[in-house]
Design a protein around this motif. Sequence first.
Motif, PDB file in Angstrom:
ATOM      1  N   VAL A 134     -24.999   2.786 -73.030  1.00 13.10           N
ATOM      2  CA  VAL A 134     -26.347   3.364 -73.097  1.00 13.10           C
ATOM      3  C   VAL A 134     -26.734   4.140 -72.261  1.00 13.10           C
ATOM      4  CG1 VAL A 134     -28.726   2.779 -73.532  1.00 13.10           C
ATOM      5  CG2 VAL A 134     -27.199   1.153 -74.496  1.00 13.10           C
ATOM      6  N   ILE A 154     -26.606   7.263 -76.774  1.00 10.47           N
ATOM      7  CA  ILE A 154     -25.522   6.093 -76.643  1.00 10.47           C
ATOM      8  C   ILE A 154     -23.965   6.849 -76.710  1.00 10.47           C
ATOM      9  CG2 ILE A 154     -24.353   4.191 -77.884  1.00 10.47           C
ATOM     10  CD1 ILE A 154     -27.849   4.812 -78.762  1.00 10.47           C
ATOM     11  N   SER A 179     -29.099   6.501 -72.107  1.00 12.50           N
ATOM     12  CA  SER A 179     -30.361   6.758 -72.077  1.00 12.50           C
ATOM     13  C   SER A 179     -31.139   5.994 -73.357  1.00 12.50           C
ATOM     14  CB  SER A 179     -30.805   8.083 -72.271  1.00 12.50           C
ATOM     15  OG  SER A 179     -32.459   8.289 -72.124  1.00 12.50           O
ATOM     16  N   GLY A 180     -32.447   5.170 -72.860  1.00 14.93           N
ATOM     17  CA  GLY A 180     -33.183   4.527 -73.935  1.00 14.93           C
ATOM     18  C   GLY A 180     -32.488   3.232 -74.094  1.00 14.93           C
ATOM     19  N   THR A 181     -31.971   3.000 -75.465  1.00 15.46           N
ATOM     20  CA  THR A 181     -31.712   1.600 -75.873  1.00 15.46           C
ATOM     21  C   THR A 181     -30.973   1.651 -77.249  1.00 15.46           C
ATOM     22  OG1 THR A 181     -33.905   1.144 -77.347  1.00 15.46           O
ATOM     23  CG2 THR A 181     -34.188   0.136 -75.052  1.00 15.46           C
ATOM     24  N   CYS A 182     -30.191   0.594 -77.443  1.00 19.85           N
ATOM     25  CA  CYS A 182     -29.464   0.484 -78.765  1.00 19.85           C
ATOM     26  C   CYS A 182     -29.579  -0.871 -79.588  1.00 19.85           C
ATOM     27  CB  CYS A 182     -27.873   0.834 -78.378  1.00 19.85           C
ATOM     28  SG  CYS A 182     -26.638   0.541 -79.724  1.00 19.85           S
ATOM     29  N   ARG A 237     -27.882  10.094 -83.493  1.00 18.72           N
ATOM     30  CA  ARG A 237     -29.183   9.647 -83.567  1.00 18.72           C
ATOM     31  C   ARG A 237     -29.736   9.853 -85.173  1.00 18.72           C
ATOM     32  NH1 ARG A 237     -31.176  12.828 -78.392  1.00 18.72           N
ATOM     33  NH2 ARG A 237     -29.482  14.376 -79.358  1.00 18.72           N
ATOM     34  N   ALA A 253     -31.155   5.268 -84.127  1.00 21.74           N
ATOM     35  CA  ALA A 253     -31.515   5.623 -82.802  1.00 21.74           C
ATOM     36  C   ALA A 253     -32.468   6.775 -82.574  1.00 21.74           C
ATOM     37  CB  ALA A 253     -30.304   5.940 -81.784  1.00 21.74           C
ATOM     38  N   ASN A 301     -34.534   9.753 -77.750  1.00 16.61           N
ATOM     39  CA  ASN A 301     -34.219   9.393 -76.351  1.00 16.61           C
ATOM     40  C   ASN A 301     -33.289   8.553 -76.261  1.00 16.61           C
ATOM     41  OD1 ASN A 301     -35.173   9.708 -73.558  1.00 16.61           O
ATOM     42  ND2 ASN A 301     -35.717   7.674 -73.671  1.00 16.61           N
ATOM     43  N   ASP A 302     -32.766   7.894 -77.274  1.00 16.53           N
ATOM     44  CA  ASP A 302     -31.755   7.016 -76.949  1.00 16.53           C
ATOM     45  C   ASP A 302     -30.114   7.461 -77.327  1.00 16.53           C
ATOM     46  OD1 ASP A 302     -33.558   5.054 -77.128  1.00 16.53           O
ATOM     47  OD2 ASP A 302     -33.587   5.020 -79.431  1.00 16.53           O
ATOM     48  N   LYS A 317     -29.625  -2.219 -73.182  1.00 19.81           N
ATOM     49  CA  LYS A 317     -30.600  -1.140 -72.498  1.00 19.81           C
ATOM     50  C   LYS A 317     -30.031  -0.246 -71.508  1.00 19.81           C
ATOM     51  CE  LYS A 317     -32.273  -5.017 -70.474  1.00 19.81           C
ATOM     52  NZ  LYS A 317     -32.935  -5.859 -69.686  1.00 19.81           N
ATOM     53  N   GLU A 318     -30.740   0.868 -71.054  1.00 21.55           N
ATOM     54  CA  GLU A 318     -30.041   1.815 -70.309  1.00 21.55           C
ATOM     55  C   GLU A 318     -29.166   1.338 -69.238  1.00 21.55           C
ATOM     56  OE1 GLU A 318     -31.691   5.395 -67.376  1.00 21.55           O
ATOM     57  OE2 GLU A 318     -32.521   5.078 -69.501  1.00 21.55           O
TER      58      GLU A 318
END
Length: 339
Positions: free
Chosen positions: A86, A127, A88-91, A69, A121, A124-125, A103-104
């Motif tokens: 993903v 990946i 958690s969160g987004t990418c 991140r 990221a 919370n993201d 998206k998650e």
Amino acid sequence: MVNSILDKQLRELSDFEKRYSGTAEQPRHYSHLEDSELTLSNILDKPSIVPVDYFFKPDQNVVFLKHPRFIKFTEHRHSFIEMNYVYSGTCTQYINGKEVILKEGDLCLLDTNVIHGIESASENDIIINIMIRTSYFDSALIQRLSGNDLLTDFFVQAIYQQKKDSRYILFPKGQNNRLSEIIFQALEEYFHPQLCSNEAINSYMLLIFTELLRIYNSFSKNKEEPTFKKAIISDILSYMEQNYQTMTLETTAEKFHFHPNHLTRLLKTNLGKTFIELSHQLKIKNTCTLLDNTDLTIDQIANRVGYTNITFFYKSFKKIHGATPAEYRKKTSKSPTRL
């Protein structure tokens, strides 16, 4: 049920991430896996291909990695298959210049040599990068999915033909959490290895791709374009799998009420192979199964899979495998595929 220990491990900041969290200006770089820790590699100003040995040890075929991140990854290419999941969160990625937001629960499958970059990221993201050698993808995964090589080839070609200029596939989160559960279980085996973890991960990889096949099939049914042709081809390939010893172009065409020439064009257009090529592929595949698992003579095997001309059988086998059936049988190892 989520393993709280692994979940905490995935969310914790690594030493690498701590160095860049909260940094206003992000450095441009690529990642290099060395002793399970990320280090900076050369700063590059143009898309560069990341070689296999950046991430893979010599005996590895699959690598799981938590994406770092707080760092923007500039455009690059890989010489291996990559999946971005993903957790958690987004990418946010840029694939061939096009913005793609995951998206998650979403997963993106990237073919080799696809130019892509990944935006920085946030905390919370989370990946997960799953990297796969192309040889393992071809031999250990694709050819074993659902027990039907031809249908799987069709699946792969169908989804890639739709995006033949970009060579990536986006799998939205499915109706259930099966994919998430399977990936999480594979991560547990990878990051906390136990007895037979390699074999377990091989099995999880098959389950992951099986679930992706189901997700693709589910979403393709909801698309506006006609699915009749795909359904017909799937039926034809299933019939060929079951009748490879005795089928002919004429009998198969008659079964589906086609002219033989039309059936040939249909298969060539959608699979890139003629009926004869597909027929030999099936016969040789089953030849290998018999060579590996029976004591039948090679002539007996040739007859069993549907060859009446033994000379042509030998020629066909060597064209595909680069060895005679006897040489293949001698060299074949029954040890499990390594990760």
